[in-house]
Scaffold this motif. Structure first.
Motif, short mmCIF file in Angstrom:
data_model
loop_
_atom_site.label_atom_id
_atom_site.label_comp_id
_atom_site.label_asym_id
_atom_site.label_seq_id
_atom_site.Cartn_x
_atom_site.Cartn_y
_atom_site.Cartn_z
N ALA A 106 77.01 82.76 71.36
CA ALA A 106 76.23 82.74 70.12
C ALA A 106 76.46 81.42 69.11
CB ALA A 106 76.79 83.91 69.23
N ARG A 107 75.16 80.81 68.63
CA ARG A 107 75.41 79.62 67.94
C ARG A 107 75.93 80.08 66.56
NH1 ARG A 107 69.76 76.57 68.22
NH2 ARG A 107 69.10 78.85 67.69
N GLU A 139 87.19 85.40 59.50
CA GLU A 139 87.85 85.71 60.53
C GLU A 139 86.81 85.66 61.78
OE1 GLU A 139 89.77 89.15 60.17
OE2 GLU A 139 91.61 88.31 59.45
N LEU A 140 85.84 86.08 61.56
CA LEU A 140 84.45 86.06 62.52
C LEU A 140 83.86 84.85 62.76
CD1 LEU A 140 82.76 89.63 61.85
CD2 LEU A 140 84.12 88.90 63.83
N ILE A 141 83.76 83.83 61.77
CA ILE A 141 83.37 82.53 62.05
C ILE A 141 84.41 81.72 62.73
CG2 ILE A 141 83.04 80.54 60.73
CD1 ILE A 141 80.46 82.24 60.47
N ALA A 142 85.67 82.22 62.29
CA ALA A 142 86.84 81.28 63.26
C ALA A 142 86.83 81.60 64.73
CB ALA A 142 88.14 81.62 62.63
N LEU A 143 86.49 83.21 65.01
CA LEU A 143 86.39 83.64 66.30
C LEU A 143 85.02 83.01 67.19
CD1 LEU A 143 86.93 85.60 68.73
CD2 LEU A 143 85.92 87.43 67.53
N ALA A 144 83.78 82.68 66.48
CA ALA A 144 82.77 82.15 66.89
C ALA A 144 82.89 80.83 67.15
CB ALA A 144 81.52 82.14 65.65
N ALA A 204 83.41 79.42 71.17
CA ALA A 204 82.37 78.17 71.79
C ALA A 204 83.09 77.06 72.53
CB ALA A 204 81.51 77.50 70.35
N GLN A 205 84.45 77.20 72.43
CA GLN A 205 85.24 76.13 73.09
C GLN A 205 85.53 76.60 74.36
OE1 GLN A 205 86.40 73.45 71.37
NE2 GLN A 205 85.48 74.27 69.61
N LYS A 206 85.54 75.42 75.53
CA LYS A 206 85.62 75.78 76.87
C LYS A 206 86.99 75.60 77.12
CE LYS A 206 81.50 73.28 78.36
NZ LYS A 206 80.74 72.41 79.35
N GLY A 207 87.30 76.61 78.23
CA GLY A 207 88.48 76.57 78.68
C GLY A 207 88.85 75.68 79.69
#
Length: 288
Positions: free
Chosen positions: A53-54, A74-79, A83-86
């Motif tokens: 999700a962008r 909190e949901l923006i932080a989760l988004a 988006a970050q790669k492991g």
């Protein structure tokens, strides 16, 4: 190709919470698609974590669902996190199932482990891990470079236990046979059991040794039950992974509870953590 085509834990958390918010507003996927000029398929892909999700799409959904204040932030932080790669995605050869395990361990709060074959990967020393991984040559041809990469990945996995912030809690039940089974030479075993002894003194690590003469009625194979905190106000289901020649995952509430009960039974049948440390010391003496 990415090592982890499956959605990450954080992507799945976000997807589930967006679906819950839509349902709370009594909107259908078609309603959302019409309001945002999207296709219904796009809404479905986001809610099932089939596509990342962008951030701009998440903002529009939260606005539509009238989510404000701390929950919105909190949901923006989760988004953003989703988006970050492991780090494991830099190792495409490890395969999607193993990459999924690493992703799960990274976000888990606690791991309940039962092991009757080898020391769990999160507690293996480098020399012990080398012997275990090299053994896969019997069923899977590995180049020397690939063996080194797999050892590197296994050791990097252990960061979740050693990290300063929110380390993974471990409750490990080890069959006595694991301490008796020779992996490598005696020096490898002495180093490995000594490492277990040291790790068992950490406040977030408990190791229980189940003696061979203990009353053990549950004769299933090794497993790990991973429990997750509720982050960003978005829950995530407990997950069991079992491992033999391949990895398998279970998430149904009934099945994961079966494994939790099995683990609880085995901790009661095993030696206490203090008694287990004495037992591990005797194992070191045996290998010496």
């Amino acid at each position: 190709m990415s090592a982890s085509p499956r959605p990450s834990v954080r992507q799945r958390r976000l997807a589930a919470e967006l679906r819950r918010l839509r349902e709370d507003r009594q909107l259908t996927g078609d309603d959302v698609a019409a309001e945002l000029s999207w296709s219904t398929a796009k809404v479905s892909r986001i809610e099932n974590a089939r596509t990342g999700a962008r951030l701009s799409d998440v903002r529009r959904l939260l606005s539509l669902y009238q989510v404000n204040g701390p929950h919105h932030d909190e949901l923006i932080a989760l988004a953003q996190d989703a988006a970050q790669k492991g780090w494991w995605e830099a190792y495409p050869s490890i395969g999607p199932d193993y990459a999924q395990l690493i992703a799960l361990e990274t976000d888990a709060r606690k791991a309940l482990c039962w092991e009757n074959l080898v020391v769990p990967g999160l507690l293996q020393t480098e020399s012990y891990a080398r012997e275990v991984i090299s053994g896969w040559q019997i069923v899977d041809t590995l180049t020397p470079q690939e063996i080194e990469r797999r050892i590197e990945v296994r050791l990097r996995r252990q960061q979740v236990v050693e990290r300063a912030t929110r380390p993974l809690e471990l409750q490990v039940v080890l069959d006595e046979a694991v301490l008796q089974r020779r992996i490598g030479d005696p020096a490898v075993m002495i180093e490995q059991v000594s490492h277990l002894l040291r790790m068992s003194t950490l406040p977030h690590v408990e190791i229980f040794v189940l003696p061979l003469d203990a009353q053990q009625r549950i004769l299933g194979g090794s497993f790990t039950l991973l429990e997750f905190p509720s982050l960003y106000d978005a829950p995530f289901p407990d997950t069991v992974h079992t491992e033999s020649l391949t990895l398998h995952y279970l998430e149904s509430e009934r099945e994961t509870n079966m494994y939790r009960l099995a683990h609880h039974h085995m901790t009661k049948a095993a030696l206490s953590p203090d008694e287990s440390r004495v037992f591990m010391q005797s194992s070191i003496d045996h290998w010496a």
